[in-house]
Design a protein around this motif. Structure first.
Motif, PDB file in Angstrom:
ATOM      1  N   GLY A  46       0.834  -1.187   0.000  1.00  0.00           N
ATOM      2  CA  GLY A  46       0.000   0.000   0.000  1.00  0.00           C
ATOM      3  C   GLY A  46       0.869   1.237   0.000  1.00  0.00           C
ATOM      4  N   GLU A  47       0.254   2.387   0.265  1.00  0.00           N
ATOM      5  CA  GLU A  47       1.013   3.626   0.346  1.00  0.00           C
ATOM      6  C   GLU A  47       1.965   3.557   1.543  1.00  0.00           C
ATOM      7  OE1 GLU A  47       1.215   6.185  -1.711  1.00  0.00           O
ATOM      8  OE2 GLU A  47      -0.152   5.145  -3.080  1.00  0.00           O
ATOM      9  N   TYR A  48       3.118   4.196   1.412  1.00  0.00           N
ATOM     10  CA  TYR A  48       4.154   4.138   2.446  1.00  0.00           C
ATOM     11  C   TYR A  48       3.594   4.458   3.831  1.00  0.00           C
ATOM     12  CZ  TYR A  48       8.319   5.298   5.102  1.00  0.00           C
ATOM     13  OH  TYR A  48       9.279   5.351   6.070  1.00  0.00           O
ATOM     14  N   ALA A  49       2.868   5.551   3.956  1.00  0.00           N
ATOM     15  CA  ALA A  49       2.366   5.960   5.269  1.00  0.00           C
ATOM     16  C   ALA A  49       1.363   4.946   5.824  1.00  0.00           C
ATOM     17  CB  ALA A  49       1.729   7.339   5.179  1.00  0.00           C
ATOM     18  N   ALA A  50       0.547   4.357   4.964  1.00  0.00           N
ATOM     19  CA  ALA A  50      -0.440   3.375   5.423  1.00  0.00           C
ATOM     20  C   ALA A  50       0.255   2.106   5.919  1.00  0.00           C
ATOM     21  CB  ALA A  50      -1.419   3.042   4.300  1.00  0.00           C
ATOM     22  N   VAL A  51       1.256   1.633   5.171  1.00  0.00           N
ATOM     23  CA  VAL A  51       1.955   0.395   5.547  1.00  0.00           C
ATOM     24  C   VAL A  51       2.759   0.596   6.826  1.00  0.00           C
ATOM     25  CG1 VAL A  51       3.742  -1.260   4.851  1.00  0.00           C
ATOM     26  CG2 VAL A  51       2.029  -0.487   3.190  1.00  0.00           C
ATOM     27  N   THR A  52       3.598   1.625   6.853  1.00  0.00           N
ATOM     28  CA  THR A  52       4.449   1.823   8.033  1.00  0.00           C
ATOM     29  C   THR A  52       3.621   2.213   9.258  1.00  0.00           C
ATOM     30  OG1 THR A  52       4.894   4.115   7.383  1.00  0.00           O
ATOM     31  CG2 THR A  52       6.478   2.432   6.675  1.00  0.00           C
ATOM     32  N   GLY A  53       2.545   2.997   9.054  1.00  0.00           N
ATOM     33  CA  GLY A  53       1.688   3.358  10.178  1.00  0.00           C
ATOM     34  C   GLY A  53       0.975   2.149  10.761  1.00  0.00           C
ATOM     35  N   ALA A  54       0.448   1.298   9.895  1.00  0.00           N
ATOM     36  CA  ALA A  54      -0.263   0.101  10.360  1.00  0.00           C
ATOM     37  C   ALA A  54       0.674  -0.827  11.112  1.00  0.00           C
ATOM     38  CB  ALA A  54      -0.886  -0.628   9.166  1.00  0.00           C
ATOM     39  N   ILE A  55       1.849  -1.055  10.566  1.00  0.00           N
ATOM     40  CA  ILE A  55       2.805  -1.935  11.243  1.00  0.00           C
ATOM     41  C   ILE A  55       3.192  -1.339  12.597  1.00  0.00           C
ATOM     42  CG2 ILE A  55       5.188  -2.802  11.148  1.00  0.00           C
ATOM     43  CD1 ILE A  55       4.707  -3.317   8.143  1.00  0.00           C
ATOM     44  N   GLY A  56       3.453  -0.054  12.643  1.00  0.00           N
ATOM     45  CA  GLY A  56       3.831   0.574  13.914  1.00  0.00           C
ATOM     46  C   GLY A  56       2.730   0.480  14.957  1.00  0.00           C
ATOM     47  N   ARG A  57       1.490   0.797  14.556  1.00  0.00           N
ATOM     48  CA  ARG A  57       0.375   0.737  15.508  1.00  0.00           C
ATOM     49  C   ARG A  57       0.143  -0.691  16.010  1.00  0.00           C
ATOM     50  NH1 ARG A  57      -1.423   4.534  11.915  1.00  0.00           N
ATOM     51  NH2 ARG A  57      -2.464   3.013  10.585  1.00  0.00           N
ATOM     52  N   CYS A  58       0.161  -1.655  15.090  1.00  0.00           N
ATOM     53  CA  CYS A  58      -0.130  -3.046  15.474  1.00  0.00           C
ATOM     54  C   CYS A  58       1.009  -3.636  16.307  1.00  0.00           C
ATOM     55  CB  CYS A  58      -0.392  -3.890  14.226  1.00  0.00           C
ATOM     56  SG  CYS A  58      -1.909  -3.397  13.373  1.00  0.00           S
ATOM     57  N   MET A  59       2.244  -3.281  15.988  1.00  0.00           N
ATOM     58  CA  MET A  59       3.369  -3.749  16.813  1.00  0.00           C
ATOM     59  C   MET A  59       3.254  -3.175  18.224  1.00  0.00           C
ATOM     60  SD  MET A  59       6.632  -3.628  14.199  1.00  0.00           S
ATOM     61  CE  MET A  59       7.800  -3.709  15.534  1.00  0.00           C
ATOM     62  N   ALA A  60       2.963  -1.900  18.341  1.00  0.00           N
ATOM     63  CA  ALA A  60       2.856  -1.268  19.663  1.00  0.00           C
ATOM     64  C   ALA A  60       1.744  -1.914  20.480  1.00  0.00           C
ATOM     65  CB  ALA A  60       2.609   0.229  19.508  1.00  0.00           C
ATOM     66  N   GLU A  61       0.587  -2.153  19.850  1.00  0.00           N
ATOM     67  CA  GLU A  61      -0.523  -2.781  20.563  1.00  0.00           C
ATOM     68  C   GLU A  61      -0.161  -4.191  21.018  1.00  0.00           C
ATOM     69  OE1 GLU A  61      -3.104  -1.326  21.647  1.00  0.00           O
ATOM     70  OE2 GLU A  61      -4.074  -3.105  22.485  1.00  0.00           O
TER      71      GLU A  61
END
Length: 91
Positions: A46-61
């Motif tokens: 996906g778009e860079y911000a969507a991919v990196t944001g999703a991975i960051g949020r899900c890893m943190a959770e």
């Protein structure tokens, strides 16, 4: 810019399947991504911000809710067709 990422989660616990399944469920709730999972990893594009944001949020959770765990993530600056197996040419 569209990118592709591959992520693997290795919970450091005897009962690890639930943590992995919940992580993949979290990723699939994120908007704007194509996600493919197999027995070894999950691939996203996906778009860079969507991919990196999703991975960051899900890893943190996952780190907030679970015990010790290891994440291995690879980012590729290309929009790869993750739903299609690669063609291997004869050597």
């Amino acid at each position: 810019m569209r990118i592709t990422a591959e992520i693997s989660l290795y919970p450091l616990a005897d009962d690890f399947v639930g943590d992995i399944r919940e992580f993949i469920r979290q990723l699939r709730r994120e908007p704007g991504l194509e996600i493919i999972s197999n027995q070894l990893s999950t691939q996203l594009r996906g778009e860079y911000a969507a991919v990196t944001g999703a991975i960051g949020r899900c890893m943190a959770e996952s780190m907030r809710q679970g015990g010790p765990m290891v994440f291995v993530v690879k980012y590729i600056s290309a929009d790869l067709p993750i739903g299609t197996p690669p063609r291997l040419e004869a050597v």
